[in-house]
Structures are given as structure tokens and as C-alpha cells.
Design an enzyme around this catalytic site. Structure first.
Site, mmCIF file in Angstrom:
data_model
loop_
_atom_site.group_PDB
_atom_site.id
_atom_site.type_symbol
_atom_site.label_atom_id
_atom_site.label_comp_id
_atom_site.label_asym_id
_atom_site.label_seq_id
_atom_site.Cartn_x
_atom_site.Cartn_y
_atom_site.Cartn_z
ATOM 1 N N GLY A 162 37.209 20.883 56.268
ATOM 2 C CA GLY A 162 36.876 21.250 57.324
ATOM 3 C C GLY A 162 37.412 20.801 58.838
ATOM 4 C CB CYS A 163 35.620 19.356 61.206
ATOM 5 S SG CYS A 163 35.177 20.198 62.431
#
Length: 221
Positions: A162-163
Site C-alpha cells: 500500500g503506502c
């Protein structure tokens, strides 16, 4: 499309042991960006949203931060938190509304706090609140990097799929050499973790062992 019976982990180590692409390499000066090492994602056993890949991750991150400070290079920590109303979560806050939901990481909550194991210098280190996956999105990170004249980004934190991934893509898109120390990023499931390490290493970043980053930092003046 190729097919395989190998696991994502096996594919990653195949790529790692037989590199298919030239590295971007380290540049002249780096910034350390620690993405969301907060309790919502690090307190395994307390929160369903938390995860751990390498049990020494926080130790390695602390060591990186110390080496960066010794060089006078910038250290950045990001975290996510939202208003009680979650109005600032935008479209991301519309999918679920449970105690574990992203939009329910509230300001000043336990879930929003950085992991207690981290050694953050709250005088010299830079802390950014972010609302979306990338550490670049609507934060001052880009202008900070211009000011410090860095050409390399060292990324730690989570999640890998994700990030970390979105920040790495944004970093490359802005023209920075991007380095992901393998032991310093984590995800909820090894399949997501290793699949994204593979993709990062083939396209967007150099995925290396943390000791290689330590060695490079130790050679800088």
C-alpha cells in the site's frame, strides 16, 4: 501472461538471487522516509490491522535514523489520522465504518501514535500527517527534499503493498533514486509483501538488504 506454481515469496527470491534489471543505485545524498510506523499497524495482538514481517524492523529503522542524523541528513516520519467526523478521509473513508476501519484512526487516539519502540527526535526529525497512501500526496515532503538537495529516498514502514508501494512510485516519478531496505518494510500477508517487493524491484526501486544501506551510509561524510 505467464503462469507458475511458485509462491510470491519464491518468485521474489528468484528475482533477488538472479537480478533481471540494472539497479538505479544510490546517489549523493538521501532522505529517510518512515511511512506510518504507528500502533494501528505495528501493535500485533492489539489491533487486527497490525502486522509484522521482520521482528527487528523497528531496531533497523532506529539505526537508520541515527546514521542519517549523524550525517545531518533529513529524517521524516509519517502517520495517518482523521477527524471524529471522518470528513477528511474523503472517498477512502466510504468503504467501511468499523472500529478497525482506516477512517476511525482518530486524532490523538492510541492507533494514531507512533510505535513505542521508535526513537524519534522530535526537535530535528520532520513529522507529517497524511490522509492518503503516498507520503508525497498533499504533504510538504517534495519541497523538503528540494531544500535538502537530496537525490535518493530510503523508504521504511508499511504496508509494502500500500503506502510503501505508492510512495515508491511517486518518488520514482519525481526523479529520485528509491531504495527499499527489505527488512524495514512489512505487510499483513507474505503473499502481498513479496509480490510487491518483486514488482518494486523490477520497476520502481532498488530492494536491498538493510546492511547494504548501513554500509553505504557509513561511507558518507
Amino acid at each position: 501472461m505467464e503462469t507458475t506454481n511458485k509462491t510470491a515469496k519464491e518468485i521474489y527470491f528468484d528475482i533477488k538471487n538472479n537480478p533481471a534489471r540494472k539497479r538505479f543505485g544510490f546517489g549523493e545524498k538521501a532522505i529517510l522516509v518512515n511511512v506510518d510506523p504507528q500502533k494501528a499497524y505495528t501493535e500485533v495482538g492489539t489491533y487486527k490491522t497490525a502486522y509484522e514481517t521482520d521482528p527487528r524492523q523497528m531496531e533497523y529503522v532506529n539505526t537508520l535514523a541515527k546514521k542519517f542524523r549523524a550525517l545531518g541528513w533529513p529524517v521524516v516520519w509519517t502517520h495517518v489520522a482523521y477527524m471524529d467526523s471522518a470528513e477528511d478521509a474523503g472517498i477512502w473513508g466510504t468503504r467501511t465504518d468499523t472500529p478497525d476501519s482506516l477512517q476511525n484512526i482518530k486524532f490523538d487516539s492510541h492507533r494514531s501514535e507512533f510505535d513505542d519502540r521508535l526513537e524519534i527526535d522530535r526537535v530535528k526529525d520532520v513529522i507529517y500527517l497524511k490522509k492518503m497512501p503516498s507520503a508525497f500526496f498533499e504533504t510538504q515532503l517534495q519541497s523538503l527534499m528540494v531544500w535538502h538537495k537530496v537525490d535518493t529516498v530510503i523508504l521504511t514502514g508499511g504496508s509494502t503493498s500500500g503506502c510503501i508501494r505508492t510512495t515508491a512510485v511517486d518518488s520514482l516519478s519525481r526523479g529520485y533514486r528509491t531504495i527499499v531496505p527489505e527488512e524495514c518494510v512489512a505487510d499483513k500477508h507474505e503473499s502481498y509483501h513479496y509480490a510487491n517487493l518483486t514488482d518494486l524491484s523490477l520497476k520502481y526501486a532498488d530492494v536491498v538488504e538493510v546492511n547494504e544501506v548501513f554500509d553505504w551510509l557509513d561511507k558518507q561524510k
